[in-house]
Design a protein around this motif. Structure first.
Motif, PDB file in Angstrom:
ATOM      1  N   LYS A   1       0.809  -1.216   0.000  1.00 28.00           N
ATOM      2  CA  LYS A   1       0.000   0.000   0.000  1.00 28.00           C
ATOM      3  C   LYS A   1       0.843   1.267   0.000  1.00 28.00           C
ATOM      4  O   LYS A   1       0.296   2.370  -0.065  1.00 28.00           O
ATOM      5  CB  LYS A   1      -0.957  -0.008   1.189  1.00 28.00           C
ATOM      6  N   ASN A   2       2.169   1.109   0.049  1.00 30.65           N
ATOM      7  CA  ASN A   2       3.038   2.266  -0.124  1.00 30.65           C
ATOM      8  C   ASN A   2       3.080   2.715  -1.582  1.00 30.65           C
ATOM      9  O   ASN A   2       3.576   3.796  -1.895  1.00 30.65           O
ATOM     10  CB  ASN A   2       4.464   1.948   0.336  1.00 30.65           C
TER      11      ASN A   2
ATOM     12  N   THR B   1      -2.865   4.072  -8.549  1.00 32.60           N
ATOM     13  CA  THR B   1      -3.018   4.605  -9.907  1.00 32.60           C
ATOM     14  C   THR B   1      -1.752   4.391 -10.740  1.00 32.60           C
ATOM     15  O   THR B   1      -1.812   4.418 -11.972  1.00 32.60           O
ATOM     16  CB  THR B   1      -3.362   6.102  -9.875  1.00 32.60           C
TER      17      THR B   1
ATOM     18  N   ASP C   1       1.233   3.901  -4.906  1.00 31.61           N
ATOM     19  CA  ASP C   1      -0.002   4.545  -5.356  1.00 31.61           C
ATOM     20  C   ASP C   1      -0.703   3.602  -6.338  1.00 31.61           C
ATOM     21  O   ASP C   1      -0.118   3.219  -7.353  1.00 31.61           O
ATOM     22  CB  ASP C   1       0.344   5.862  -6.051  1.00 31.61           C
TER      23      ASP C   1
END
Length: 225
Positions: free
Chosen positions: A76-77, A81, A79
């Motif tokens: 989750k570090n 997108t 991004d």
């Protein structure tokens, strides 16, 4: 889709080994680590000469397929997108020594790859390279047809993506046992007898098939939580 450029996020042991295999298979390889390019450049040029040390964004922008080879607690570090529209191999596993308390990293009601897919919702996740130790990956990759060739489990929800990754795994030196259900990846994660195992196709397939028959995948999921 034709894969010519491979991007690896994670310059640890697994990432380095996969970079070496991809270079040997003829791919252009970019790899990023947790720090700056300067921080990993010497390591990359020494251990996998020919691979290009880059920042995450450059790796992704210049790759046809991305391999996540970072500690699971750190995905989750990234991004989400950044990986939009990308075919992504999840080679990660939960490991308490590096990831800490499981409940702080994972939702106990879902497999880790489901959670990775949910986070990277605009990417296509396929699970493989996670159940064989990095030493085995490095030392046991063999040409197609070699009687000593080992096999890797490949699974995901998108049939076309799984088929593409299957061909990629073949080019990297391994046979493939293929499923089309991302949740089945739990059968090869820590806690399963397959984790750490280096098996030939028929051996791996037989064990996986037995897991399917007994719904062992979900049982493993419950015991890990």
């Amino acid at each position: 889709m034709t894969i010519k450029r491979v991007g690896i996020l994670g310059a640890g042991k697994v990432g380095i080994v996969l970079a070496g295999l991809a270079l040997k298979a003829g791919y252009e390889v970019r790899i990023s680590g947790s720090g700056s390019v300067d921080k990993i450049d010497l390591t990359i040029s020494t251990l996998v000469p020919g691979a290009i040390a880059s920042e995450n964004a450059e790796v992704v922008a210049n790759s046809d397929i991305i391999i996540l080879a970072i500690p699971l607690s750190r995905y989750k570090n990234i991004d989400p997108t950044l990986l939009k529209g990308k075919l992504v191999i999840d080679a990660m596993n939960y490991w308490w020594e590096t990831d800490g308390i499981r409940e702080e990293v994972l939702d106990p009601t879902l497999t880790s790859s489901e959670q990775v897919q949910n986070y990277f919702k605009d990417s296509t996740i396929v699970k493989t390279f996670n159940h064989m130790g990095y030493h085995n990956l490095q030392e046991e990759a063999l040409p197609k047809g070699d009687p000593k060739r080992k096999a890797l489990f490949v699974t995901g929800d998108n049939h076309a993506a799984v088929d593409e990754v299957t061909k990629f795994v073949d080019s990297m030196g391994f046979d493939q046992v293929v499923h089309y259900k991302l949740t089945d990846g739990i059968m090869t994660e820590p806690g399963s007898p397959l984790f750490g195992a280096s098996l030939k196709y028929q051996e791996l397939k037989q064990i996986i098939d037995n897991f399917d028959h007994t719904d062992f995948g979900r049982k493993i999921s419950s015991t890990l939580n």
